[in-house]
Design a protein around this motif. Structure first.
Motif, PDB file in Angstrom:
ATOM      1  N   TYR A  33       0.849  -1.182   0.000  1.00  0.00           N
ATOM      2  CA  TYR A  33       0.000   0.000   0.000  1.00  0.00           C
ATOM      3  C   TYR A  33       0.893   1.244   0.000  1.00  0.00           C
ATOM      4  CZ  TYR A  33      -3.627  -3.236   1.575  1.00  0.00           C
ATOM      5  OH  TYR A  33      -4.503  -4.281   1.673  1.00  0.00           O
ATOM      6  N   LEU A  34       0.394   2.277  -0.621  1.00  0.00           N
ATOM      7  CA  LEU A  34       1.068   3.567  -0.622  1.00  0.00           C
ATOM      8  C   LEU A  34       0.111   4.623  -0.098  1.00  0.00           C
ATOM      9  CD1 LEU A  34       2.685   3.220  -4.138  1.00  0.00           C
ATOM     10  CD2 LEU A  34       3.953   3.286  -1.983  1.00  0.00           C
ATOM     11  N   PHE A  35       0.669   5.574   0.612  1.00  0.00           N
ATOM     12  CA  PHE A  35      -0.147   6.594   1.258  1.00  0.00           C
ATOM     13  C   PHE A  35       0.468   7.980   1.062  1.00  0.00           C
ATOM     14  CE2 PHE A  35      -2.512   3.524   3.854  1.00  0.00           C
ATOM     15  CZ  PHE A  35      -1.624   2.474   3.943  1.00  0.00           C
ATOM     16  N   TRP A  36      -0.389   8.969   1.108  1.00  0.00           N
ATOM     17  CA  TRP A  36       0.029  10.343   1.314  1.00  0.00           C
ATOM     18  C   TRP A  36      -0.622  10.837   2.603  1.00  0.00           C
ATOM     19  CZ3 TRP A  36       3.679  13.263  -0.901  1.00  0.00           C
ATOM     20  CH2 TRP A  36       4.180  12.858  -2.152  1.00  0.00           C
ATOM     21  N   TYR A  37       0.218  11.353   3.490  1.00  0.00           N
ATOM     22  CA  TYR A  37      -0.252  11.959   4.730  1.00  0.00           C
ATOM     23  C   TYR A  37       0.074  13.443   4.692  1.00  0.00           C
ATOM     24  CZ  TYR A  37      -1.000   7.451   7.089  1.00  0.00           C
ATOM     25  OH  TYR A  37      -1.458   6.211   7.461  1.00  0.00           O
ATOM     26  N   ASP A  86      -4.403  23.861   2.482  1.00  0.00           N
ATOM     27  CA  ASP A  86      -3.550  22.757   2.035  1.00  0.00           C
ATOM     28  C   ASP A  86      -2.093  22.980   2.437  1.00  0.00           C
ATOM     29  OD1 ASP A  86      -5.374  22.533  -1.112  1.00  0.00           O
ATOM     30  OD2 ASP A  86      -5.758  21.559   0.825  1.00  0.00           O
ATOM     31  N   THR A  87      -1.781  24.151   2.932  1.00  0.00           N
ATOM     32  CA  THR A  87      -0.415  24.423   3.386  1.00  0.00           C
ATOM     33  C   THR A  87      -0.050  23.467   4.509  1.00  0.00           C
ATOM     34  OG1 THR A  87      -0.465  26.754   2.757  1.00  0.00           O
ATOM     35  CG2 THR A  87       1.051  26.127   4.518  1.00  0.00           C
ATOM     36  N   ALA A  88       1.005  22.689   4.299  1.00  0.00           N
ATOM     37  CA  ALA A  88       1.375  21.635   5.256  1.00  0.00           C
ATOM     38  C   ALA A  88       2.610  20.902   4.753  1.00  0.00           C
ATOM     39  CB  ALA A  88       0.230  20.632   5.415  1.00  0.00           C
ATOM     40  N   MET A  89       3.114  20.026   5.607  1.00  0.00           N
ATOM     41  CA  MET A  89       4.088  19.027   5.173  1.00  0.00           C
ATOM     42  C   MET A  89       3.325  17.841   4.630  1.00  0.00           C
ATOM     43  SD  MET A  89       7.358  19.644   5.519  1.00  0.00           S
ATOM     44  CE  MET A  89       8.122  18.029   5.691  1.00  0.00           C
ATOM     45  N   TYR A  90       3.807  17.283   3.527  1.00  0.00           N
ATOM     46  CA  TYR A  90       3.189  16.111   2.939  1.00  0.00           C
ATOM     47  C   TYR A  90       4.212  14.976   2.934  1.00  0.00           C
ATOM     48  CZ  TYR A  90      -0.841  18.828   1.568  1.00  0.00           C
ATOM     49  OH  TYR A  90      -1.965  19.616   1.597  1.00  0.00           O
ATOM     50  N   PHE A  91       3.795  13.836   3.479  1.00  0.00           N
ATOM     51  CA  PHE A  91       4.661  12.676   3.553  1.00  0.00           C
ATOM     52  C   PHE A  91       4.082  11.542   2.712  1.00  0.00           C
ATOM     53  CE2 PHE A  91       7.646  14.001   6.743  1.00  0.00           C
ATOM     54  CZ  PHE A  91       6.953  14.880   7.555  1.00  0.00           C
ATOM     55  N   THR A 104       6.836   3.030   6.211  1.00  0.00           N
ATOM     56  CA  THR A 104       8.125   3.644   5.914  1.00  0.00           C
ATOM     57  C   THR A 104       7.842   4.973   5.225  1.00  0.00           C
ATOM     58  OG1 THR A 104       9.176   1.494   5.646  1.00  0.00           O
ATOM     59  CG2 THR A 104      10.304   3.411   4.714  1.00  0.00           C
ATOM     60  N   PHE A 105       8.389   6.052   5.791  1.00  0.00           N
ATOM     61  CA  PHE A 105       8.065   7.396   5.315  1.00  0.00           C
ATOM     62  C   PHE A 105       9.176   7.980   4.453  1.00  0.00           C
ATOM     63  CE2 PHE A 105       4.187   8.686   7.399  1.00  0.00           C
ATOM     64  CZ  PHE A 105       4.065   7.805   8.450  1.00  0.00           C
ATOM     65  N   GLY A 106       8.772   8.824   3.513  1.00  0.00           N
ATOM     66  CA  GLY A 106       9.724   9.672   2.821  1.00  0.00           C
ATOM     67  C   GLY A 106      10.083  10.871   3.697  1.00  0.00           C
ATOM     68  N   GLY A 107      10.987  11.680   3.191  1.00  0.00           N
ATOM     69  CA  GLY A 107      11.488  12.805   3.969  1.00  0.00           C
ATOM     70  C   GLY A 107      10.529  13.982   4.068  1.00  0.00           C
ATOM     71  N   GLY A 108       9.509  13.990   3.251  1.00  0.00           N
ATOM     72  CA  GLY A 108       8.505  15.044   3.322  1.00  0.00           C
ATOM     73  C   GLY A 108       8.725  16.159   2.310  1.00  0.00           C
ATOM     74  N   THR A 109       7.630  16.799   1.934  1.00  0.00           N
ATOM     75  CA  THR A 109       7.650  17.985   1.079  1.00  0.00           C
ATOM     76  C   THR A 109       6.827  19.067   1.760  1.00  0.00           C
ATOM     77  OG1 THR A 109       7.858  16.746  -0.994  1.00  0.00           O
ATOM     78  CG2 THR A 109       6.975  18.993  -1.131  1.00  0.00           C
ATOM     79  N   ARG A 110       7.447  20.212   1.964  1.00  0.00           N
ATOM     80  CA  ARG A 110       6.724  21.327   2.580  1.00  0.00           C
ATOM     81  C   ARG A 110       6.021  22.115   1.479  1.00  0.00           C
ATOM     82  NH1 ARG A 110       7.114  23.428   7.433  1.00  0.00           N
ATOM     83  NH2 ARG A 110       9.088  22.326   7.808  1.00  0.00           N
TER      84      ARG A 110
ATOM     85  N   GLN B  38      11.737  13.772  14.962  1.00  0.00           N
ATOM     86  CA  GLN B  38      12.676  14.776  15.447  1.00  0.00           C
ATOM     87  C   GLN B  38      12.464  16.084  14.689  1.00  0.00           C
ATOM     88  OE1 GLN B  38      16.155  12.045  15.014  1.00  0.00           O
ATOM     89  NE2 GLN B  38      16.496  12.486  17.183  1.00  0.00           N
ATOM     90  N   PRO B  39      12.884  17.203  15.269  1.00  0.00           N
ATOM     91  CA  PRO B  39      12.618  18.508  14.655  1.00  0.00           C
ATOM     92  C   PRO B  39      13.030  18.575  13.190  1.00  0.00           C
ATOM     93  CG  PRO B  39      13.511  18.781  16.854  1.00  0.00           C
ATOM     94  CD  PRO B  39      13.589  17.309  16.558  1.00  0.00           C
ATOM     95  N   GLY B  40      12.103  18.951  12.350  1.00  0.00           N
ATOM     96  CA  GLY B  40      12.370  19.100  10.929  1.00  0.00           C
ATOM     97  C   GLY B  40      12.569  17.808  10.169  1.00  0.00           C
ATOM     98  N   GLN B  41      12.280  16.694  10.799  1.00  0.00           N
ATOM     99  CA  GLN B  41      12.533  15.393  10.185  1.00  0.00           C
ATOM    100  C   GLN B  41      11.235  14.654   9.884  1.00  0.00           C
ATOM    101  OE1 GLN B  41      15.797  14.403   9.480  1.00  0.00           O
ATOM    102  NE2 GLN B  41      16.236  16.494  10.131  1.00  0.00           N
ATOM    103  N   SER B  42      11.400  13.512   9.236  1.00  0.00           N
ATOM    104  CA  SER B  42      10.275  12.634   8.967  1.00  0.00           C
ATOM    105  C   SER B  42      10.026  11.730  10.172  1.00  0.00           C
ATOM    106  CB  SER B  42      10.568  11.801   7.717  1.00  0.00           C
ATOM    107  OG  SER B  42       9.441  11.045   7.353  1.00  0.00           O
ATOM    108  N   LEU B  43       9.101  10.825  10.030  1.00  0.00           N
ATOM    109  CA  LEU B  43       8.755   9.923  11.126  1.00  0.00           C
ATOM    110  C   LEU B  43       9.589   8.642  11.062  1.00  0.00           C
ATOM    111  CD1 LEU B  43       6.116  11.714  10.562  1.00  0.00           C
ATOM    112  CD2 LEU B  43       4.921   9.905  11.824  1.00  0.00           C
ATOM    113  N   THR B  44      10.005   8.191  12.235  1.00  0.00           N
ATOM    114  CA  THR B  44      10.760   6.965  12.363  1.00  0.00           C
ATOM    115  C   THR B  44      10.069   6.057  13.366  1.00  0.00           C
ATOM    116  OG1 THR B  44      12.843   8.119  11.905  1.00  0.00           O
ATOM    117  CG2 THR B  44      12.989   5.959  12.967  1.00  0.00           C
ATOM    118  N   LEU B  45       9.893   4.798  13.005  1.00  0.00           N
ATOM    119  CA  LEU B  45       9.234   3.857  13.896  1.00  0.00           C
ATOM    120  C   LEU B  45      10.150   3.502  15.062  1.00  0.00           C
ATOM    121  CD1 LEU B  45       6.729   2.016  14.359  1.00  0.00           C
ATOM    122  CD2 LEU B  45       8.015   0.223  13.184  1.00  0.00           C
ATOM    123  N   ILE B  46       9.616   3.618  16.269  1.00  0.00           N
ATOM    124  CA  ILE B  46      10.340   3.183  17.467  1.00  0.00           C
ATOM    125  C   ILE B  46      10.081   1.701  17.697  1.00  0.00           C
ATOM    126  CG2 ILE B  46      10.539   3.420  19.966  1.00  0.00           C
ATOM    127  CD1 ILE B  46       9.633   6.353  19.632  1.00  0.00           C
TER     128      ILE B  46
END
Lengths: 115, 114
Positions: A33-37, A86-91, A104-110, B38-46
């Protein structure tokens, strides 16, 4: 192990315009599965849209739609008629199709929507 | 979707102390997870909180530092032990429903360690 990459750290769009956020992933799994949060300044993680890998049809939720290219391992999010809210971080996130598996998350897009 | 609450919503703590974060879900769920952002970072599973057994920790996280409990199918706690400023993060609880297709997140706990 799976990896998820979002190559656009920041993006901006004018209100009412359309914007596309990119996501690529790497996996050897066939079912997943793939998601956008979305994470607004409140820090709440909100599910925007979900795509099952076995479905060829791209998922759509109101103004949000995805372009899922399984062979290319690409999963982009299109936001139409952008709104200030819609202003937000998108993961972008990946989950194996197996009970107990985590995201498993990507680094995000602001994303900044400008009036 | 499940309604998830976390307590506290935020806290400021002194180094060397411990904080326990609670996660409550309004319905029974199969899987519960704890993430760190963590600040400015993505999510990491604990870790994955397993009902009735020990939690399953991801690489880089250990039970002595992040003990987890899950006494039933609607509740879990995460303790951040012997805190240091590097533990300043948002800690999020998430749940996976019975259908197993989606994860939903709690509002998070914002922790600042001085």
């Amino acid at each position: 192990a799976q990896t998820v990459t979002q190559s656009q750290p920041e993006m901006s769009v004018q209100e009412a315009e359309t914007v596309t956020l990119s996501c690529t992933y790497d996996t050897s799994e066939s079912n997943y599965y793939l998601f956008w949060y979305k994470q607004p300044p409140s820090r709440q993680m909100i599910l925007v849209i979900r795509q099952e890998a076995y479905k060829q049809q791209n998922a759509t939720e109101n103004r949000f739609s995805v372009n899922f290219q399984k062979a290319a391992k690409s999963f982009s999010l299109k936001i139409s008629d952008s709104q200030l809210g819609d202003t937000a971080m998108y993961f972008c996130a990946f989950m194996k199709d197996n009970a107990g598996n985590m995201l498993t998350f990507g680094g995000g897009t602001r994303l900044m929507v400008k009036p | 979707s499940a309604v998830i609450s976390q307590k506290p919503s935020r806290d400021i703590c002194q180094r060397g102390t411990s904080l326990t974060i609670q996660c409550q879900v309004d319905s029974q769920v199969t899987m519960m997870f704890w993430y760190r952002q963590q600040p400015g970072q993505s999510l990491t599973l604990i870790a994955t909180a397993n009902q009735g057994s020990e939690a399953t920790y991801e690489s880089g996280f250990v039970i002595d530092k992040f003990p987890i409990s899950r006494p039933n199918l609607t509740f879990s706690t995460l303790t951040v032990s012997n805190m240091s400023p590097e533990d300043s993060s948002i800690y999020l609880c998430s749940v996976r429903g019975w259908l197993g297709e989606t994860q939903y997140f709690g509002p998070g706990t914002r922790l600042l360690v001085l």
